[in-house]
Design a protein around this motif. Structure first.
Motif, PDB file in Angstrom:
ATOM      1  N   ALA A   1       0.836  -1.202   0.000  1.00 15.23           N
ATOM      2  CA  ALA A   1       0.000   0.000   0.000  1.00 15.23           C
ATOM      3  C   ALA A   1       0.870   1.250   0.000  1.00 15.23           C
ATOM      4  CB  ALA A   1      -0.936  -0.007   1.211  1.00 15.23           C
ATOM      5  N   VAL A   2       1.902   1.257   0.839  1.00 17.74           N
ATOM      6  CA  VAL A   2       2.800   2.420   0.892  1.00 17.74           C
ATOM      7  C   VAL A   2       3.520   2.591  -0.442  1.00 17.74           C
ATOM      8  CG1 VAL A   2       4.777   3.456   2.050  1.00 17.74           C
ATOM      9  CG2 VAL A   2       3.106   2.159   3.378  1.00 17.74           C
ATOM     10  N   GLU A   3       4.016   1.492  -0.992  1.00 11.93           N
ATOM     11  CA  GLU A   3       4.755   1.567  -2.257  1.00 11.93           C
ATOM     12  C   GLU A   3       3.861   2.037  -3.394  1.00 11.93           C
ATOM     13  OE1 GLU A   3       8.064  -1.925  -1.311  1.00 11.93           O
ATOM     14  OE2 GLU A   3       6.261  -2.409  -2.465  1.00 11.93           O
ATOM     15  N   ARG A   4       2.606   1.597  -3.392  1.00 12.65           N
ATOM     16  CA  ARG A   4       1.694   2.025  -4.462  1.00 12.65           C
ATOM     17  C   ARG A   4       1.454   3.528  -4.392  1.00 12.65           C
ATOM     18  NH1 ARG A   4      -4.057  -0.884  -5.211  1.00 12.65           N
ATOM     19  NH2 ARG A   4      -2.635  -2.655  -5.456  1.00 12.65           N
ATOM     20  N   LEU A   5       1.217   4.041  -3.197  1.00 10.33           N
ATOM     21  CA  LEU A   5       0.960   5.476  -3.065  1.00 10.33           C
ATOM     22  C   LEU A   5       2.218   6.289  -3.342  1.00 10.33           C
ATOM     23  CD1 LEU A   5      -1.382   5.599   0.058  1.00 10.33           C
ATOM     24  CD2 LEU A   5      -1.998   5.786  -2.350  1.00 10.33           C
ATOM     25  N   ALA A   6       3.370   5.761  -2.934  1.00  7.20           N
ATOM     26  CA  ALA A   6       4.630   6.458  -3.228  1.00  7.20           C
ATOM     27  C   ALA A   6       4.836   6.552  -4.738  1.00  7.20           C
ATOM     28  CB  ALA A   6       5.798   5.728  -2.568  1.00  7.20           C
ATOM     29  N   GLY A   7       4.490   5.486  -5.449  1.00  9.26           N
ATOM     30  CA  GLY A   7       4.612   5.504  -6.903  1.00  9.26           C
ATOM     31  C   GLY A   7       3.707   6.532  -7.546  1.00  9.26           C
ATOM     32  N   ARG A   8       2.521   6.716  -6.979  1.00 11.69           N
ATOM     33  CA  ARG A   8       1.566   7.697  -7.539  1.00 11.69           C
ATOM     34  C   ARG A   8       2.117   9.113  -7.472  1.00 11.69           C
ATOM     35  NH1 ARG A   8      -4.426   6.519  -7.475  1.00 11.69           N
ATOM     36  NH2 ARG A   8      -4.611   8.770  -7.240  1.00 11.69           N
ATOM     37  N   ILE A   9       2.802   9.428  -6.370  1.00  8.91           N
ATOM     38  CA  ILE A   9       3.257  10.812  -6.187  1.00  8.91           C
ATOM     39  C   ILE A   9       4.728  10.983  -6.564  1.00  8.91           C
ATOM     40  CG2 ILE A   9       1.559  11.211  -4.369  1.00  8.91           C
ATOM     41  CD1 ILE A   9       3.792  10.930  -2.316  1.00  8.91           C
ATOM     42  N   GLY A  10       5.368   9.903  -7.034  1.00 16.09           N
ATOM     43  CA  GLY A  10       6.759   9.992  -7.442  1.00 16.09           C
ATOM     44  C   GLY A  10       7.722  10.166  -6.287  1.00 16.09           C
ATOM     45  N   TYR A  11       7.411   9.561  -5.154  1.00 11.40           N
ATOM     46  CA  TYR A  11       8.253   9.695  -3.967  1.00 11.40           C
ATOM     47  C   TYR A  11       9.164   8.471  -3.843  1.00 11.40           C
ATOM     48  CZ  TYR A  11       9.553  10.547   0.913  1.00 11.40           C
ATOM     49  OH  TYR A  11      10.237  10.791   2.069  1.00 11.40           O
ATOM     50  N   THR A  12      10.451   8.684  -3.619  1.00  9.18           N
ATOM     51  CA  THR A  12      11.406   7.588  -3.469  1.00  9.18           C
ATOM     52  C   THR A  12      11.460   7.141  -2.010  1.00  9.18           C
ATOM     53  OG1 THR A  12      12.758   8.443  -5.285  1.00  9.18           O
ATOM     54  CG2 THR A  12      13.795   6.859  -3.786  1.00  9.18           C
ATOM     55  N   LEU A  13      11.135   5.888  -1.792  1.00  7.86           N
ATOM     56  CA  LEU A  13      11.118   5.346  -0.432  1.00  7.86           C
ATOM     57  C   LEU A  13      12.512   4.902  -0.007  1.00  7.86           C
ATOM     58  CD1 LEU A  13       7.882   3.145  -0.654  1.00  7.86           C
ATOM     59  CD2 LEU A  13       8.129   5.338   0.545  1.00  7.86           C
ATOM     60  N   HIS A  14      12.741   4.929   1.288  1.00 10.44           N
ATOM     61  CA  HIS A  14      13.994   4.453   1.860  1.00 10.44           C
ATOM     62  C   HIS A  14      13.671   3.359   2.871  1.00 10.44           C
ATOM     63  CE1 HIS A  14      14.662   8.620   0.526  1.00 10.44           C
ATOM     64  NE2 HIS A  14      15.866   8.193   0.180  1.00 10.44           N
ATOM     65  N   TYR A  15      14.574   2.417   2.953  1.00  8.73           N
ATOM     66  CA  TYR A  15      14.334   1.245   3.784  1.00  8.73           C
ATOM     67  C   TYR A  15      15.389   1.159   4.878  1.00  8.73           C
ATOM     68  CZ  TYR A  15      11.138  -0.034   0.068  1.00  8.73           C
ATOM     69  OH  TYR A  15      10.102  -0.025  -0.832  1.00  8.73           O
ATOM     70  N   GLU A  16      15.021   0.511   5.979  1.00  8.87           N
ATOM     71  CA  GLU A  16      15.962   0.327   7.075  1.00  8.87           C
ATOM     72  C   GLU A  16      17.206  -0.412   6.582  1.00  8.87           C
ATOM     73  OE1 GLU A  16      13.889  -1.655  10.172  1.00  8.87           O
ATOM     74  OE2 GLU A  16      12.650   0.080  10.685  1.00  8.87           O
ATOM     75  N   ASP A  17      18.337  -0.133   7.213  1.00  4.92           N
ATOM     76  CA  ASP A  17      19.612  -0.746   6.853  1.00  4.92           C
ATOM     77  C   ASP A  17      20.076  -0.343   5.455  1.00  4.92           C
ATOM     78  OD1 ASP A  17      19.490  -2.112   9.290  1.00  4.92           O
ATOM     79  OD2 ASP A  17      18.360  -3.752   8.364  1.00  4.92           O
ATOM     80  N   GLY A  18      19.451   0.685   4.899  1.00  3.39           N
ATOM     81  CA  GLY A  18      19.864   1.154   3.589  1.00  3.39           C
ATOM     82  C   GLY A  18      19.516   0.227   2.464  1.00  3.39           C
ATOM     83  N   GLY A  19      18.627  -0.721   2.711  1.00  2.00           N
ATOM     84  CA  GLY A  19      18.262  -1.686   1.684  1.00  2.00           C
ATOM     85  C   GLY A  19      17.505  -1.043   0.546  1.00  2.00           C
ATOM     86  N   ALA A  20      17.535  -1.703  -0.597  1.00  5.36           N
ATOM     87  CA  ALA A  20      16.783  -1.225  -1.758  1.00  5.36           C
ATOM     88  C   ALA A  20      15.345  -1.680  -1.640  1.00  5.36           C
ATOM     89  CB  ALA A  20      17.411  -1.780  -3.038  1.00  5.36           C
ATOM     90  N   ALA A  21      14.493  -1.155  -2.502  1.00  4.15           N
ATOM     91  CA  ALA A  21      13.091  -1.554  -2.506  1.00  4.15           C
ATOM     92  C   ALA A  21      12.973  -3.037  -2.842  1.00  4.15           C
ATOM     93  CB  ALA A  21      12.328  -0.740  -3.539  1.00  4.15           C
ATOM     94  N   PRO A  22      12.169  -3.789  -2.070  1.00  3.98           N
ATOM     95  CA  PRO A  22      12.005  -5.210  -2.370  1.00  3.98           C
ATOM     96  C   PRO A  22      11.236  -5.402  -3.653  1.00  3.98           C
ATOM     97  CG  PRO A  22      10.427  -4.527  -0.691  1.00  3.98           C
ATOM     98  CD  PRO A  22      11.331  -3.357  -0.941  1.00  3.98           C
ATOM     99  N   GLN A  23      11.407  -6.562  -4.257  1.00  3.54           N
ATOM    100  CA  GLN A  23      10.650  -6.861  -5.463  1.00  3.54           C
ATOM    101  C   GLN A  23       9.172  -6.935  -5.122  1.00  3.54           C
ATOM    102  OE1 GLN A  23      12.068 -10.449  -7.317  1.00  3.54           O
ATOM    103  NE2 GLN A  23      13.270  -9.252  -8.755  1.00  3.54           N
ATOM    104  N   SER A  24       8.334  -6.467  -6.039  1.00  2.00           N
ATOM    105  CA  SER A  24       6.896  -6.518  -5.817  1.00  2.00           C
ATOM    106  C   SER A  24       6.438  -7.967  -5.741  1.00  2.00           C
ATOM    107  CB  SER A  24       6.154  -5.808  -6.956  1.00  2.00           C
ATOM    108  OG  SER A  24       6.481  -4.445  -6.979  1.00  2.00           O
ATOM    109  N   THR A  25       5.518  -8.208  -4.853  1.00  2.00           N
ATOM    110  CA  THR A  25       4.971  -9.551  -4.708  1.00  2.00           C
ATOM    111  C   THR A  25       3.460  -9.474  -4.678  1.00  2.00           C
ATOM    112  OG1 THR A  25       5.060  -9.368  -2.298  1.00  2.00           O
ATOM    113  CG2 THR A  25       6.976 -10.343  -3.391  1.00  2.00           C
TER     114      THR A  25
END
Length: 621
Positions: free
Chosen positions: A86-110
């Motif tokens: 849900a967060v990733e979908r809304l971030a995609g709508r507004i063009g916002y780049t998410l950041h993850y703990e430990d500096g990890g990249a965005a996980p693959q969509s499932t």
């Protein structure tokens, strides 16, 4: 492996997202007071709107079923996605780049996000194939029906090549597996292995109300194709044909604005109507138009009054008549008035546009007749009205239809219509209709209001009962606490912080309202976006639903400024009430001490302070 999304990003995405835009894609929302919107609940079927949205607070609540939450909980409930998705979908709508703990990249969509991605990739593949040499038959099919390249592009029409694995190979190259493609119905399993479901066909992408591709409809083009004329995506986790309406993604805005929808029978009919200017046309996909389709449409229409219109287009043949009677069986589910439009010479909208032009398609809406009148004529068609026996049988068959008209102001008119059709006296027809109404046991569409929940004189509610504003005692103290909390939850960010914290620090006399107050008082920063929704979520059960109602109920004010002024006044009244209570207790205490004692002097000094404070507070009123 990536960690969790940083909480700061979760909050930022929610703050930047207008919850009314997200909910408004599925529900027609209209203004319902200062800072509030209202529509038909997407979580349960209802006749009148009880679903409230407060965009400024980023919160929704249904006063009918009790569902409430923020934009993330809405997406999770409606689309069955995880919180992260849900967060990733809304971030995609507004063009916002998410950041993850430990500096990890965005996980693959499932999960469902992956299904949407596969369908979107397939739609793009089919669209690109329509321009190829092999797709000449598909382009010719469209051209013969009056659709040019622009029309095909507008509706996303594509072509599925004849080969057994063209789509499969293309999506494999994009990282999709056979299991994923099978889950969304893009490939099938046969004795010789996995193969493309759609081959050698013209393909229409089917989108949900949020414009995401969820499936496809494919039309046969070649004589050696042994499959059905139209082949649709099978049932999948994202495609439920009983709830899918082709063209709704394009029509929803005008349907919501005009409170009118035109139901046609096929993809090309939808295209013809839209291109002719009837932009509220939709069609069911591979199944008859039914109850679940009506539920979806009513929410998009905002179907809560009889002022709306639903127009069905049917062929005049036996199949069309059967479809009309099937639609009539569900007509009662609409609050809007229902009509039937039959094109001249039995032409469907696509053929009508091709032979007579766009104007003839638009004129089709002018020939619509009320659904009841159409069905009455269908019932009478099987009787010999030239005989006494035929007229008597026709009256018995048609009287229940008139008796079932939900609007009592329309029934006398249809009694006259039926009398004219049969050549009978109005009194005789009226008597038959009244008998049919009695035998039918009344109108099954009438809604009986639910009985209010029992009220506990002590203000406590058993855990199994949902506490609501309606169950609160009707006393001056409760009214003050209720209205003050309502105003603070909705407009607290506009109030003087000192006054607000002073009022919220005072215990409330009603336990349910005090539970809400405690949660609101614990919020560290009332200027932060979304604070009110978080406060409601933190309220202990069984009082959380009450808090949601207080946040979303219409506040009695005409403007934000008036609401803020009123809320400040309510907060001062809470403080004044506490001042008066302390003064009353001190006046009792001073009677029990010596006037010239230290304690007596302290009490008199405190009484003077309380009088001065009360005067300052009331001077602002």
């Amino acid at each position: 492996m990536a960690g969790r999304i940083l909480q700061a990003d979760v909050d930022e995405v929610k703050a930047r997202t207008n919850i009314a835009d997200i909910i408004g894609e599925r529900v027609a929302l209209k203004s319902a007071g200062v800072g509030a919107m209202k529509g038909l609940c997407p979580f349960h079927d209802e006749r009148s709107p009880s679903f409230n949205v407060r965009p400024q607070a980023g919160f929704y609540h249904c006063f009918g079923c009790g569902e409430s939450g923020d934009v993330y909980s809405f997406l999770r409930a409606m689309d069955h996605v995880s919180f992260t998705e849900a967060v990733e979908r809304l971030a995609g709508r507004i063009g916002y780049t998410l950041h993850y703990e430990d500096g990890g990249a965005a996980p693959q969509s499932t999960g469902r996000a992956r299904m949407y991605a596969a369908n979107a990739a397939a739609a793009e593949f089919f669209r690109a194939q329509l321009a190829g040499a092999e797709a000449e038959a598909g382009r010719r099919f469209l051209g013969e029906r009056g659709f040019d390249a622009g029309a095909a592009a507008h509706f996303g029409v594509g072509y599925a090549p004849k080969g057994w694995s063209n789509l499969r190979d293309a999506l494999h190259a994009q990282g999709f597996t056979d299991e994923e493609l099978s889950t969304v119905g893009l490939v099938s399993q046969g004795q010789r292995g996995v193969y493309d479901r759609f081959r050698g066909r013209l393909v229409w992408p089917i989108r949900d109300v949020t414009s995401q591709v969820i499936g496809f409809g494919a039309r046969k083009l070649y004589d050696d194709d042994q499959g059905p004329k139209y082949l649709n995506t099978p049932e999948t986790p994202v495609y439920r044909k009983s709830q899918v309406l082709y063209g709704l993604d394009l029509a929803k805005r005008d349907i919501s604005r005009d409170h009118r929808v035109v139901v046609v029978e096929g993809y090309t009919d939808v295209m013809a109507c839209h291109l002719a200017g009837i932009t509220t046309a939709i069609a069911s996909c591979g199944t008859a138009f039914g109850a679940d389709h009506i539920t979806v449409l009513r929410r998009v229409m905002g179907d809560d009054t009889a002022s709306g219109e639903v127009v069905f287009t049917f062929d005049p043949d036996a199949a069309g008549q059967k479809a009309a009677l099937r639609a009539f069986a569900d007509e009662k589910r609409f609050a809007a008035q229902t009509y039937v439009a039959v094109a001249p010479e039995g032409l469907d909208p696509c053929d009508l546009r091709l032979q007579r032009g766009d104007g003839a398609v638009r004129a089709l809406m002018d020939t619509k007749v009320p659904m009841f009148e159409f069905v009455i004529d269908q019932r009478l068609a099987g009787f010999a009205l030239g005989t006494v026996e035929g007229r008597a049988g026709a009256l018995r068959a048609a009287a229940p239809i008139v008796a079932d008209i939900r609007d009592p102001s329309l029934r006398p008119g249809y009694v006259r219509v039926l009398a004219r059709r049969l050549g009978l006296e109005i009194g005789e027809v009226r008597a038959a209709v009244e008998r049919a109404a009695r035998q039918g046991g009344g109108d099954p569409r009438s809604e009986r209001p639910a009985a209010p929940a029992p009220e506990d004189p002590n203000g406590e509610a058993p855990p199994q009962l949902r506490v609501s504003i309606a169950t609160l005692p009707r006393t001056p103290d409760v009214a003050l606490e209720r209205d003050a909390l309502m105003g603070i939850l909705q407009f607290g960010h506009r109030l003087d912080p000192a006054l607000l914290h002073r009022a919220l620090a005072l215990p409330f006399r009603h336990p349910a309202l005090d539970a809400v107050r405690t949660s609101v008082a614990a919020v560290p920063d009332l200027s932060r976006p979304g604070w009110a929704a978080d406060a409601v979520s933190a309220v202990r059960e069984p009082y959380r639903s009450l808090a949601a109602e207080l946040l979303t109920t219409d506040f009695p004010a005409l403007t934000d400024e008036a609401a803020s002024t009123s809320t400040a006044s309510l907060a001062r009244r809470l403080v004044v009430r506490a001042v008066e209570q302390e003064k009353s207790e001190l006046l009792g205490a001073i009677q029990r001490v010596a006037p010239d004692s230290t304690e007596g002097r302290t009490i008199r000094m405190r009484l003077r302070e309380l009088d001065a404070e009360r005067q300052r507070l009331t001077a602002d009123e």
